[in-house]
Design a protein around this motif. Structure first.
Motif, PDB file in Angstrom:
ATOM      1  N   LYS A 178       0.828  -1.213   0.000  1.00 37.96           N
ATOM      2  CA  LYS A 178       0.000   0.000   0.000  1.00 37.96           C
ATOM      3  C   LYS A 178       0.862   1.262   0.000  1.00 37.96           C
ATOM      4  CE  LYS A 178      -4.172  -1.685  -0.102  1.00 37.96           C
ATOM      5  NZ  LYS A 178      -5.057  -1.417  -1.292  1.00 37.96           N
TER       6      LYS A 178
ATOM      7  N   GLU B  65       1.998   1.745  -3.501  1.00 40.00           N
ATOM      8  CA  GLU B  65       0.893   2.280  -4.309  1.00 40.00           C
ATOM      9  C   GLU B  65       0.680   3.760  -4.022  1.00 40.00           C
ATOM     10  OE1 GLU B  65      -2.623  -0.012  -3.639  1.00 40.00           O
ATOM     11  OE2 GLU B  65      -1.700  -1.919  -4.232  1.00 40.00           O
ATOM     12  N   TYR B  66       0.737   4.112  -2.763  1.00 41.59           N
ATOM     13  CA  TYR B  66       0.543   5.501  -2.352  1.00 41.59           C
ATOM     14  C   TYR B  66       1.611   6.396  -2.977  1.00 41.59           C
ATOM     15  CZ  TYR B  66       0.609   9.583   0.761  1.00 41.59           C
ATOM     16  OH  TYR B  66       0.617  10.851   1.262  1.00 41.59           O
TER      17      TYR B  66
ATOM     18  N   HIS C  31       1.054   6.836  -6.644  1.00 46.60           N
ATOM     19  CA  HIS C  31      -0.103   7.708  -6.865  1.00 46.60           C
ATOM     20  C   HIS C  31       0.273   9.176  -6.694  1.00 46.60           C
ATOM     21  CE1 HIS C  31      -4.276   8.964  -6.959  1.00 46.60           C
ATOM     22  NE2 HIS C  31      -4.129   9.584  -5.794  1.00 46.60           N
ATOM     23  N   LYS C  32       1.270   9.442  -5.844  1.00 51.55           N
ATOM     24  CA  LYS C  32       1.697  10.818  -5.597  1.00 51.55           C
ATOM     25  C   LYS C  32       2.757  11.290  -6.603  1.00 51.55           C
ATOM     26  CE  LYS C  32      -1.029  11.455  -2.186  1.00 51.55           C
ATOM     27  NZ  LYS C  32      -2.126  12.449  -2.297  1.00 51.55           N
TER      28      LYS C  32
ATOM     29  N   GLU D  87       6.621   7.347  -9.112  1.00 52.62           N
ATOM     30  CA  GLU D  87       6.510   5.977  -9.630  1.00 52.62           C
ATOM     31  C   GLU D  87       7.836   5.227  -9.570  1.00 52.62           C
ATOM     32  OE1 GLU D  87       5.535   8.652 -11.240  1.00 52.62           O
ATOM     33  OE2 GLU D  87       3.405   8.482 -11.754  1.00 52.62           O
TER      34      GLU D  87
END
Length: 379
Positions: free
Chosen positions: A177, A180-181, A184-185, A188
């Motif tokens: 997670k 992923e967070y 998303h910000k 990458e």
């Protein structure tokens, strides 16, 4: 912004500390970053002539992108004197150290507190996968939600004055997670980054490290004898510092069946070998504990203990020996490879009640027989 919304983050430039900075910003904190330069390893420098290790450059890049104040703390000399010397000294005593356990309270978090005071920050934060709970006026470390990344084991020595200022934003997340967070910000590439080394100052076999930083180790120790449980000599070894309890591979001796290191005697420079059954025990001796409330630890009806990182907690009972304050631990099921120098961390469910360094197990049978009635009195 007021001091109570300023937080100092220990930044390594990696996944966890970068995510920590972003999360705290989103929670309304004014984030200040500090990266400690503790130990230089060739693999930390990606390009020829590079003056700063990669982690500092990466942390600076993250700080610049997030628009946060960033500092570099060059603590290499102190790190060598405190943490690396401890690592060497423990092996020279026939023990197996866990430097991260000592580094957090005596070094990293202490320096974070000093820099927090210097930069006007009320709080300090790291990317550890654990949480904090306040109960009965005490601050307790609680396991992280990601059992595969939980780092509560390493933090049992943190004192109350540090815990009262700590924030662990990642404690309720899994590593996946967090990745992923971060992606998303907009981070990458960083989200796909690898994991850091378990011991940050060693990128080789620890035996090579000992020889490099303690050049006279072979003169000071020299070859000794492998012996069995009856003291019969089985063959020569290279020196007790090069072995650890439970070790099976790399012994350099063939006995026709699997052999494990059972005990290390630095005074006699002997290493006892035996089979896997001989590693198992019902009792363990641990040094005087560090705990917010020692009486709670001693009286806990659902106590369990982890005797190494990533090991499962073992249900147990403990009594404090009146003669020296050591803990005698009785396991509900037999444990294996009790290793002096490692940490015994005690839990009530997912809450860390305290911890201790595992002591020499010399005379454990006699000690446990003499003090077994103390366990009966607790019922």
């Amino acid at each position: 912004m007021t001091k109570d919304k300023r937080v100092l983050v220990g930044m390594s430039g990696g996944i966890d500390s970068s995510a920590t900075c972003i999360m705290l910003q989103e929670q309304g904190y004014e984030v200040v970053g500090v990266t400690m330069r503790t130990w230089d390893i060739p693999s930390h420098f990606s390009t020829p002539g590079q003056e700063q290790p990669d982690e500092i450059l990466e942390a600076q890049a993250v700080a610049a992108r997030l628009g946060i104040e960033h500092h570099v703390a060059d603590v290499r000399e102190e790190f060598r004197k405190v943490i690396v010397q401890y690592f060497i000294d423990e092996y020279m005593r026939g023990r197996t150290p866990n430097p991260c356990v000592l580094c957090n309270p005596l070094f990293k978090e202490r320096i974070l507190c000093e820099w927090a005071d210097r930069t006007g920050c009320q709080w300090i934060a790291t990317g550890h996968y654990c949480q904090i709970e306040k109960r009965n006026g005490w601050f307790y470390i609680v396991t992280g939600d990601d059992a595969t990344k939980d780092q509560s084991y390493f933090l049992w020595k943190l004192p109350q004055e540090i815990l009262s200022r700590m924030l662990f934003p990642l404690g309720g997340m899994t590593k996946d997670k967090v990745r992923e967070y971060l992606a998303h910000k907009g981070f990458e590439a960083k989200a796909k980054g690898g994991e850091s080394m378990e011991i940050c100052f060693i990128d080789k076999d620890y035996r090579e490290f000992l020889r490099e930083h303690c050049p006279d180790i072979d003169e000071r120790i020299g070859p000794g004898w492998f012996v069995d449980s009856k003291g019969v000599k089985l063959g020569q070894h290279k020196g007790f510092a090069y072995y650890t309890i439970g070790q099976r591979k790399g012994l350099g001796i063939a006995l026709g069946e699997p052999a494990y290191v059972l005990k290390i005697n630095p005074e006699k420079n002997t290493v006892m070998l035996g089979d896997a059954d001989q590693l198992r025990t019902e009792y363990m001796l641990a040094e005087p504990p560090v705990a917010p409330d020692i009486e709670e630890l001693l009286a806990c009806p659902n106590l369990s203990v982890r005797i190494r990182y990533r090991s499962r907690p073992i249900p147990c009972q403990v009594v404090r020996l009146p003669e020296n304050g050591y803990l005698l631990v009785r396991f509900a099921v037999e444990a294996s490879a009790i290793t002096p120098g490692q940490s015994a961390v005690f839990y009530d469910g997912n809450r860390v009640l305290g911890g201790s360094f595992i002591a020499s197990q010399q005379g454990i049978r006699k000690i446990s027989a003499e003090h077994a009635p103390l366990f009966d009195k607790k019922r």
